[in-house]
Design an enzyme around this catalytic site. Structure first.
Site, short mmCIF file in Angstrom:
data_model
loop_
_atom_site.label_atom_id
_atom_site.label_comp_id
_atom_site.label_asym_id
_atom_site.label_seq_id
_atom_site.Cartn_x
_atom_site.Cartn_y
_atom_site.Cartn_z
N LYS A 1 28.31 11.59 -1.50
CA LYS A 1 27.94 12.67 -0.57
C LYS A 1 28.33 12.43 0.89
O LYS A 1 29.45 12.65 1.27
CB LYS A 1 26.45 12.97 -0.71
CG LYS A 1 26.15 13.73 -2.02
CD LYS A 1 24.75 14.31 -1.99
CE LYS A 1 24.37 15.00 -3.29
NZ LYS A 1 24.81 16.37 -3.39
N ASP B 1 19.96 4.85 -6.91
CA ASP B 1 20.91 5.95 -6.70
C ASP B 1 20.57 6.57 -5.35
O ASP B 1 19.63 7.34 -5.22
CB ASP B 1 20.75 6.97 -7.85
CG ASP B 1 21.65 8.19 -7.67
OD1 ASP B 1 22.15 8.42 -6.54
OD2 ASP B 1 21.85 8.92 -8.66
N PHE C 1 18.12 13.00 -11.15
CA PHE C 1 19.45 13.60 -11.30
C PHE C 1 20.48 12.55 -10.94
O PHE C 1 20.45 11.99 -9.85
CB PHE C 1 19.62 14.84 -10.41
CG PHE C 1 20.95 15.51 -10.63
CD1 PHE C 1 21.12 16.38 -11.70
CD2 PHE C 1 22.04 15.23 -9.81
CE1 PHE C 1 22.36 16.98 -11.95
CE2 PHE C 1 23.28 15.82 -10.06
CZ PHE C 1 23.43 16.71 -11.12
N1 PLP Z 1 22.94 11.25 -7.86
C1 PLP Z 1 22.16 12.02 -7.06
C2 PLP Z 1 20.84 11.48 -6.60
C3 PLP Z 1 22.60 13.28 -6.66
O1 PLP Z 1 21.81 14.04 -5.89
C4 PLP Z 1 23.85 13.75 -7.11
C5 PLP Z 1 24.33 15.09 -6.74
O2 PLP Z 1 23.59 15.95 -6.33
C6 PLP Z 1 24.61 12.92 -7.94
C7 PLP Z 1 24.14 11.67 -8.28
C8 PLP Z 1 25.95 13.36 -8.44
O3 PLP Z 1 26.89 13.32 -7.42
P1 PLP Z 1 28.30 14.04 -7.59
O4 PLP Z 1 28.03 15.50 -7.63
O5 PLP Z 1 29.06 13.62 -6.38
O6 PLP Z 1 28.91 13.54 -8.84
#
Ligand code: PLP
Length: 400
Positions: free
Chosen positions: A249, A220, A135
């Site tokens: 986050k 990520d 994700f």
């Molecule tokens: N990358 C990862 C691993 C995530 O868990 C999330 C959100 O849950 C995101 C990216 C996206 O982050 P945002 O909701 O701040 O755009």
């Protein structure tokens, strides 16, 4: 309630929200407008790593709020410079780009990977390999990158240039590498995909593959960075640094922030005018982030995360011994998944009614991401609630 009626009318229903109207938080507790109190083991989905309203984050915000809220990235801001310096001193990186969310941080990472590769190898080398069940966000580029069909449904066509392989399968990854690939993007532990932890050695092998073909390795760490796994960054567990790391986050202890970290030579690819964000790295959020990150490293938070992570894992394993519908407990530090053989949704609802907030990803995995300041007593309380809820489950998976 009145709030929920109004929300029904005017707030877009992009989330399947629970009927809680939150008002106030402190530590691991969240209060709703009706005065009910919840033990928060979701922590804003791994945002409130220091709990709700950590005094040091609140103090930094209050102090900065009266001094300067926003100015443009046309100018330098001490708070942004200090945060960048801190992040570089505490990671593989030399240089930071600030934005406002995880999706934006990943967008920046993919733009950097494309530009670097184009300048070095020409125009056809722009593909990025990512993992199935990953994700990476909700923008068009990040849903294209994400390895889950459910986030793409209705939004086709996806962007060109993303290929997906099973997480943890090195051979599949190697077969996917062609002369058109410029980068591999992975979560060191998949969060939304069900708390999937790769076998030891996987990330190191991916790093070697990247080095062999001169691909950029992008981690990520939006969900698993900032102390969540018991080290400041998840990649430290295998000591294999990426070329680019994305954060968001928990970075500012609550307020919205995103960041892309990289090396000096790569950072040079994004010169003036190539990328930007109005709000990215504003003084308010950078002051909060500096306070949050210093607290995580200086106040014994990482130690607590490791100790409490082991304790919570042990307690969840105890429940596993008791309930046949618990299939597996997995995770690292304080990101822990409990895979069930039944749907997790009814358990989440029943736990909420008893005052415990958790959530469920990919249907059958309960996810525990409490604040890293969580205490043994709070874990005991949560596990007792979970035990009570599980005791009411009949074999059809309905919580009574
Ligand atoms: N990358 C990862 C691993 C995530 O868990 C999330 C959100 O849950 C995101 C990216 C996206 O982050 P945002 O909701 O701040 O755009």
């Amino acid at each position: 309630s009145e709030w929920i009626d109004k929300a029904d009318k005017h707030v877009m229903k992009t989330y399947g929200r629970y009927p809680i109207v939150a008002q106030r938080g402190e530590g691991c507790r969240l209060w709703d407008v009706e005065g009910r109190v919840y033990l928060d083991f979701l922590a804003g989905v791994a945002v409130n790593n220091l709990g709700h309203c950590h005094p040091k984050v609140v103090a930094a915000l209050r102090e900065q709020a009266g001094r300067l809220l926003h100015c443009s990235n046309f100018y330098h801001i001490p708070q942004q410079i200090e945060l960048a310096e801190w992040l570089c001193e505490h990671s593989f990186a030399d240089s930071v780009f600030f934005c406002n969310s995880g999706a934006e941080a990943n967008e920046a990472a993919m733009k950097l990977a494309r530009k670097h590769s184009r300048e070095k190898y020409g125009e056809n080398r722009f593909e990025v390999i990512t993992a199935l069940a990953s994700f990476h966000g909700r923008t068009i580029a990040t849903i294209s990158a994400t390895g889950q069909e459910k986030v793409k449904a209705g939004f086709s066509p996806m962007l060109n240039g993303f290929k997906h392989v099973p997480f943890g399968d090195l051979e599949a990854m190697r077969q996917m590498v062609t002369p058109n690939v410029c980068a591999i993007m992975l979560e060191p532990i998949q969060g939304e995909g069900g708390v999937n932890v790769p076998l030891p050695g996987y990330l190191k092998a991916v790093r070697d593959l990247c080095d062999e073909f001169d691909l950029l390795l992008i981690y990520d760490e939006v969900q698993v960075g900032c102390g969540r796994t018991g080290t400041l960054w998840a990649y430290e567990h295998e000591e294999v640094p990426p070329d680019i790391m994305t954060l968001a986050k928990a970075l500012a202890g609550g307020p919205p922030i995103g960041a892309m970290l990289t090396t000096t030579s790569l950072a040079e690819r994004l010169g003036p005018g190539t990328h930007g964000s109005t709000f990215g790295g504003n003084p308010l959020v950078c002051a909060a982030a500096l306070a949050a990150m210093q607290t995580i490293t200086d106040d014994g938070i990482l130690d607590n995360c490791r100790t409490m992570g082991e304790y919570l894992t042990g307690e969840l394993e105890r429940l596993q011994g008791k309930y046949a519908f618990i299939k597996e407990i997995r995770g690292r530090g304080l990101i822990i998944g409990m895979e069930l053989t039944i749907e997790g949704g009814p358990l989440v609802n029943a736990a909420m009614e008893r005052g415990l907030l958790i959530n469920c990803t990919v249907g059958k995995v309960l996810r525990f991401v409490p604040p890293l300041i969580v205490s043994r007593a709070e874990i005991d309380e949560a596990v007792t609630i979970l035990d009570e809820v599980m005791a009411t489950i009949d074999t059809t998976g309905h919580a009574g």
